[in-house]
Design a protein around this motif. Structure first.
Motif, PDB file in Angstrom:
ATOM      1  N   THR A  47      -4.223   7.026  -1.353  1.00 16.70           N
ATOM      2  CA  THR A  47      -3.784   5.667  -1.030  1.00 16.70           C
ATOM      3  C   THR A  47      -3.903   4.823  -2.290  1.00 16.70           C
ATOM      4  O   THR A  47      -4.928   4.894  -2.979  1.00 16.70           O
TER       5      THR A  47
ATOM      6  N   LYS B  64       0.571  11.388   1.822  1.00 16.58           N
ATOM      7  CA  LYS B  64      -0.254  12.034   2.855  1.00 16.58           C
ATOM      8  C   LYS B  64      -0.254  13.548   2.695  1.00 16.58           C
ATOM      9  O   LYS B  64       0.758  14.154   2.344  1.00 16.58           O
TER      10      LYS B  64
ATOM     11  N   THR C 278      -5.230  12.860   1.272  1.00 24.48           N
ATOM     12  CA  THR C 278      -4.299  11.736   1.414  1.00 24.48           C
ATOM     13  C   THR C 278      -4.689  10.693   0.380  1.00 24.48           C
ATOM     14  O   THR C 278      -5.832  10.237   0.345  1.00 24.48           O
TER      15      THR C 278
ATOM     16  N   LYS D 202       0.864  -1.174   0.000  1.00 24.92           N
ATOM     17  CA  LYS D 202       0.000   0.000   0.000  1.00 24.92           C
ATOM     18  C   LYS D 202       0.902   1.226   0.000  1.00 24.92           C
ATOM     19  O   LYS D 202       1.820   1.323   0.817  1.00 24.92           O
ATOM     20  N   CYS D 203       0.653   2.124  -0.957  1.00 22.69           N
ATOM     21  CA  CYS D 203       1.478   3.319  -1.043  1.00 22.69           C
ATOM     22  C   CYS D 203       0.607   4.507  -0.629  1.00 22.69           C
ATOM     23  O   CYS D 203      -0.506   4.670  -1.132  1.00 22.69           O
ATOM     24  N   VAL D 204       1.095   5.306   0.301  1.00 28.22           N
ATOM     25  CA  VAL D 204       0.303   6.416   0.829  1.00 28.22           C
ATOM     26  C   VAL D 204       1.054   7.726   0.615  1.00 28.22           C
ATOM     27  O   VAL D 204       2.220   7.852   0.984  1.00 28.22           O
TER      28      VAL D 204
END
Ligand SMILES: *[C@@H]1O[C@H](CO)[C@@H](O)[C@H](O)[C@H]1NC(C)=O
Ligand SMILES: *[C@@H]1O[C@H](CO)[C@@H](O)[C@H](O)[C@H]1NC(C)=O
Ligand SMILES: *[C@@H]1O[C@H](CO)[C@@H](O)[C@H](O)[C@H]1NC(C)=O
Ligand SMILES: *[C@@H]1O[C@H](CO)[C@@H](O)[C@H](O)[C@H]1NC(C)=O
Ligand SMILES: *[C@@H]1O[C@H](CO)[C@@H](O)[C@H](O)[C@H]1NC(C)=O
Ligand SMILES: *[C@@H]1O[C@H](CO)[C@@H](O)[C@H](O)[C@H]1NC(C)=O
Ligand SMILES: *[C@@H]1O[C@H](CO)[C@@H](O)[C@H](O)[C@H]1NC(C)=O
Ligand SMILES: *[C@@H]1O[C@H](CO)[C@@H](O)[C@H](O)[C@H]1NC(C)=O
Ligand SMILES: *[C@@H]1O[C@H](CO)[C@@H](O)[C@H](O)[C@H]1NC(C)=O
Ligand SMILES: *[C@@H]1O[C@H](CO)[C@@H](O)[C@H](O)[C@H]1NC(C)=O
Ligand SMILES: *[C@@H]1O[C@H](CO)[C@@H](O)[C@H](O)[C@H]1NC(C)=O
Ligand SMILES: *[C@@H]1O[C@H](CO)[C@@H](O)[C@H](O)[C@H]1NC(C)=O
Length: 561
Positions: free
Chosen positions: A188, A146, A186, A142-144
């Motif tokens: 995701t 922010k 943000t 999972k790439c976040v």
């Protein structure tokens, strides 16, 4: 004060971008009006629905006066160039601010649209997969990104190439959440990926579009079960008896198998933490079928037929063999080999066309015989030394004399045949000129003598099988076989004598022939002397060569039987 009595000029909308959290500077009129011409500068903003909110105002030669009563009250200020300064920019500052400038008789409005940007603080990958199983869609991570404005676009990369969802092996699910307090977004992005074997060692990472940011890359262990198994054999080319045979089981899969079963011609051996098994010093009975398999999946199996090449030869007789001339020598040749053998013979290191035939041995058969047999890369050699000896003493094949080149000597030549090698001796003292090598049972011996008187010369040959060969080889030579050219007077005399004698001989011979025709004096055929027992030469022509006619009446030589 009636500001609205002046004429209005509204310039086109300007757009500026400010960075979130930083001082926002909104310029007024971009220097189009000189500062000293300005009477009043006033900043307002659009509160929505066209309701203006006043922020501050500055009259010429007066201090700025803040008109704002809302949250801008403490955040706004103005610089000397009439730019509106707003501290700690927020997303709610994204609106239209208008600068009003009053000069002598004109009112100008400069509206400015403000956008507030914020890069995501960082890109973070979480929920990383431990390992990937080939062919199964697995959540890779999972790439976040922010707290960004506008929301970040996340792209996944494999080995620096962007990945796109294809509905099969790649699935990318992105979502954007807006934080109610700040209004920041943000993003995701979740990557699901179905790995192939080629993805082993591939590098995955995520990036935010058009931002100089990338996540820490991640790589995965790709697991898959064994698909191919091979049995490798070394030596690769030819396995000879005595070699070390190494079997190697080569199987793919990740993690790679570490234990194997080896089936050695039916015998099962299990090895752990290695993929090889070695049989040292193989013997011919190692030929057969070999297999290797996985211990947990015996259907994954590889098979090889292995052949050990070998060669045994046996040659009889061997060593030193002494045989009598005329006898036969039986050869016994045995070859025990794994394949077709190539055979060759040499005699005294010279190659022979074929296997020697010893049905009737001659002296020339003496020598060293070598039998060479080759199968693959194995070569074996056997040999024997054959000596053929005569049944009796050596014999003299011929005895003759020549004038030496300088005319001062006689050269006497004695040729003998027999085996073992005979020693040659003479009844006359002379100087040894040469002795030929003893080849094929023959030897030639030459001496040089100084003629003094009429001589009777004997050549004698001796070997282990007999002392002499006097019977056939003793020869008496009369002096008038002296060469013509010994000295000119004597030669002429001798030639004269010979010519005279020849004429006399002819006359006598003719008379005798006539007489013998009538009287039958000459009985029987001319006596034939074996040419092998006597050859008497006289230069330039042999006068007598193994033949003497008792009826001729001419005796040039006498020999003692
Ligand atoms: C402007 O403000 C300064 C102090 O900030 C003050 O000393 C000065 O008198 C003011 N000028 C006028 C014209 O009000
Ligand atoms: C005002 O404008 C002038 C000329 O454009 C410039 O040199 C000056 O630095 C500006 N002052 C401020 C506070 O921005
Ligand atoms: C994100 O990507 C979409 C589609 O490629 C594009 O329309 C959008 O402008 C991008 N947004 C940003 C902030 O780059
Ligand atoms: C990932 O790559 C790093 C270095 O690039 C390496 O040390 C590590 O072992 C790799 N991990 C896997 C699971 O391949
Ligand atoms: C076979 O292996 C042994 C010991 O492992 C070694 O001494 C020998 O030289 C090897 N023989 C051959 C033919 O390589
Ligand atoms: C190999 O085996 C043969 C018998 O099969 C034996 O004679 C020979 O000594 C062995 N060689 C080695 C090096 O062990
Ligand atoms: C093969 O021959 C060797 C001796 O040459 C012997 O020790 C071994 O037991 C034999 N193996 C088989 C399977 O016959
Ligand atoms: C090995 O030999 C056997 C019998 O000769 C044969 O049936 C088998 O097919 C061979 N296997 C291979 C892999 O050549
Ligand atoms: C040689 O072989 C022949 C036939 O093969 C046999 O008759 C003879 O006895 C053998 N001779 C010897 C000396 O072995
Ligand atoms: C071969 O060698 C032997 C001695 O080893 C010798 O007696 C014989 O004359 C030689 N034969 C030939 C043809 O050279
Ligand atoms: C050969 O010479 C020796 C002495 O050198 C002599 O004793 C012998 O009698 C001579 N033999 C003949 C045959 O002349
Ligand atoms: C040699 O013998 C011949 C004939 O027998 C004789 O005539 C001659 O005189 C002899 N010569 C010598 C030197 O004895």
């Amino acid at each position: 004060m009636c500001l609205w009595c002046f004429s209005f000029a509204v310039t086109s909308l300007e757009l500026i971008t400010g960075q979130y959290g930083e001082m926002l500077k909104i310029p007024c009129n971009s220097g189009a009006i000189k500062a000293e011409d300005i009477a009043i500068t006033k900043w307002k903003y659009d509160k929505g629905d066209g309701v203006p909110g006043y922020l501050l105002v500055k009259q010429k030669n007066q201090n700025v006066s803040i008109s704002a009563t809302d949250e801008y009250k403490v955040r706004v200020s103005m610089d000397e160039n009439s730019s509106l300064l707003i501290s700690a920019a927020k997303l709610s500052d994204q609106r239209t601010f208008t600068c009003m400038v009053v000069t002598g008789g004109d009112v100008f409005e400069y509206p400015v649209n403000v956008l507030i940007h914020k890069l995501p603080a960082k890109l973070e990958i979480s929920e990383k997969a431990e390992e990937l199983e080939i062919g199964r869609l697995t959540k890779l991570g999972k790439c976040v990104a922010k707290d960004a404005n506008p929301p970040a676009n996340i792209t996944w990369f494999k080995n620096n190439k962007p990945l796109e969802a294809d509905g099969k092996g790649i699935s990318i699910k992105a979502s954007v959440a807006i934080e109610s307090g700040t209004g920041l977004s943000t993003t995701t992005s979740i990557l699901e990926y179905s790995a192939t074997k080629e993805d082993t060692g591939a590098k995955f990472e995520c990036r935010a579009d058009s931002l100089p940011l990338e996540s820490s890359s991640m790589n995965f262990t790709i697991t898959y079960s064994t698909e191919n198994i091979m049995l490798e054999v070394s030596p690769q080319k030819e396995l000879k008896e005595g070699d070390n045979l190494t079997l190697k089981c080569v199987a793919d899969g990740n993690p790679a198998p570490t234990s194997f079963n080896f089936h050695l011609k039916g015998e099962l051996v299990t090895v752990e933490n290695t993929d090889t098994y070695t049989i040292a010093n193989v013997s011919r009975n190692a030929t057969g079928e070999y297999k290797c398999s996985l211990i947990d999946d015996t259907s994954m199996e590889a098979t090889r037929n292995i052949t050990v090449t070998y060669l045994d030869i046996n040659l009889s007789p061997s060593g030193n063999i002494v045989k009598l001339a005329g006898d036969a020598l039986n050869l016994s040749l045995q070859i025990d080999s794994s394949g077709k053998a190539e055979v060759s013979w040499t005699k005294n290191n010279t190659k022979l066309d074929k296997q020697p035939d010893f049905t009737k041995l001659g002296y020339s058969d003496s020598g060293r015989y070598e039998w060479t047999v080759t199968v693959g890369h194995i070569t074996r050699t056997a040999s024997f030394d054959l000596t053929v000896e005569g049944k009796g003493p050596a014999v003299i094949k011929s005895l003759f004399k020549n004038r030496s080149n300088d005319g001062q000597h006689k050269v006497l030549t004695c040729e003998a045949e027999g085996s073992p090698k005979p020693a040659v001796s003479w009844s006359i003292n002379g100087t040894l000129l040469s002795e030929s090598p003893f080849i094929n049972g023959k030897i030639t011996h030459k001496i040089k003598v100084v003629p003094s008187a009429n001589l009777t010369v004997h050549c004698t040959v001796t070997n282990r099988l007999g002392k002499h060969d006097t019977h056939a080889s003793d020869i008496s030579v009369l002096s008038f076989f002296t060469d013509q050219s010994e000295d000119s007077d004597q030669t002429r005399l001798v030639v004269g004598v010979i010519v005279g004698l020849l004429i006399a001989t002819l006359v006598i011979g003719l008379a005798y022939w006539v007489y013998s025709k009538k009287s039958n004096c000459c009985q029987g055929a001319p006596r034939k002397i074996s040419p092998t027992s006597l050859t008497l030469h006289q230069q330039p022509e042999p006068l007598i060569q193994g033949r003497m006619n008792p009826c001729s009446g001419v005796i040039y030589a006498k020999f003692t039987p």
